[in-house]
Design a protein around this motif. Structure first.
Motif, mmCIF file in Angstrom:
data_model
loop_
_atom_site.group_PDB
_atom_site.id
_atom_site.type_symbol
_atom_site.label_atom_id
_atom_site.label_comp_id
_atom_site.label_asym_id
_atom_site.label_seq_id
_atom_site.Cartn_x
_atom_site.Cartn_y
_atom_site.Cartn_z
ATOM 1 N N GLU A 208 0.837 -1.208 0.000
ATOM 2 C CA GLU A 208 0.000 0.000 0.000
ATOM 3 C C GLU A 208 0.871 1.256 0.000
ATOM 4 N N ARG A 224 1.188 -9.913 4.941
ATOM 5 C CA ARG A 224 -0.219 -9.706 5.279
ATOM 6 C C ARG A 224 -1.064 -9.562 4.019
ATOM 7 N N THR A 226 -2.614 -7.271 2.713
ATOM 8 C CA THR A 226 -2.805 -5.832 2.576
ATOM 9 C C THR A 226 -2.878 -5.480 1.107
#
Length: 345
Positions: A208, A224, A226
């Motif tokens: 991100e 993760r 994400t």
């Protein structure tokens, strides 16, 4: 505590060494964060590097290793050396050129040297025959021995400023690409450390948002789920590395399996959107152009093939100084190492 190399290579554990290592303080994630001062990217973006722990999602740690302990520097070096040897064997087995690198690529200087085991410079047949004849004249023996082999010495190539940008998005785990990426990064660091110590290598992970990593933090990274592929931010950090090392040959290597889906806003915060916001591609390409204006060569290693990624690849491939390489997990390491060595030449 055991770090199992075979957890991501299927091979033997290089840390199972009967020779006990010297007493070293184990560097855990907490210690790494303390040593780095919980630094962000240092670019005034307002994005901090996130702490990393044991990998629950297919990282390099066995399940029993999720206690926060880390690799010693010695163990990390051995993992990198083993990954590099595996990549070299893979390249030779596939008929590719030996990715060892030993100063090849420069102009001949008119002198010659004995060939070393990992020397990839071409043999000089005239000097080799001469060396063999002189040896036999002094002491009769075999017509040709390994000690007779000679290579032409070359001018050293200029040192390089290398940025390796690796995609940390959850799709890398879903496609089982994350271990190949980690092995490749470790191998590249080992190659720079052992054979090209004048080079300056820089590792950036991007999801991100993007942040600078050490090899230890990449090994311990927790993949993760994400969302986000913020190549815009990663290229900005690469450009900072290139500018910091002006005078070195700049090379940016990007490993990803998807098109950009996040960018930094004017406030320094990450903006993610799916389907991707057209603004994301616009800003990413603009940042790529800034990197190219610094004189860098940029190589994209694409680990997937979908329509959106093909469209983005077509946009970057139109730019002078950009190369697009399609790869799979097995070919990634040899391709990255070969491109690094080819750029140095």
């Amino acid at each position: 505590m055991r770090f199992q190399y075979r957890a991501y290579t299927g091979g033997p554990d290089p840390l199972a060494d009967p020779d006990p290592p010297p007493r070293e303080e184990r560097v855990g994630v907490t210690a790494l964060e303390h040593a780095r001062g919980r630094e962000g990217d240092g670019d005034g973006d307002g994005i901090e590097g996130r702490p990393v722990g044991g990998s629950r999602s297919g990282g390099l740690l066995a399940p029993s290793d999720r206690s926060g302990h880390g690799l010693t520097p010695r163990e990390l070096r051995r993992l990198g050396d083993t990954a590099l040897r595996d990549i070299e064997r893979s390249a030779r087995g596939a008929g590719g050129r030996h990715p060892g690198g030993g100063g090849s690529g420069g102009d001949p200087v008119g002198t010659h040297a004995p060939r070393e085991p990992d020397d990839d410079r071409p043999l000089d047949p005239v000097e080799t025959v001469r060396a063999a004849a002189l040896r036999r004249a002094a002491s009769p023996g075999a017509a040709l021995r390994a000690e007779d082999l000679r290579v032409a010495e070359t001018e050293p190539v200029g040192a390089a400023a290398v940025s390796l940008l690796v995609d940390l998005s959850h799709s890398m785990v879903e496609r089982a690409l994350h271990t190949a990426v980690t092995r490749t990064a470790l191998a590249l660091y080992a190659l720079v450390r052992t054979r090209h110590p004048d080079d300056r290598i820089h590792l950036v992970g991007f999801g991100e948002s993007a942040h600078e990593l050490t090899p230890a933090r990449l090994v311990a990274h927790e993949w993760r789920r994400t969302p986000g592929t913020n190549l815009h931010h990663a290229l900005r950090l690469a450009r900072r590395h290139v500018r910091r090392h002006r005078g070195l040959r700049p090379l940016v290597l990007v490993i990803t399996d998807g098109e950009p889906t996040a960018h930094l806003g004017e406030d320094g915060r990450a903006r993610f959107a799916w389907p991707p916001d057209p603004r994301t591609a616009e800003l990413t390409l603009a940042e790529l152009d800034r990197v190219l204006r610094e004189g860098a060569e940029v190589v994209f290693f694409l680990l997937a093939d979908d329509p959106r990624l093909r469209d983005f690849a077509a946009e970057v491939d139109r730019r002078r100084g950009v190369r697009v390489v399609r790869a799979d997990a097995g070919a990634l390491g040899p391709l990255v190492v070969d491109r690094y060595l080819g750029r140095r030449g």
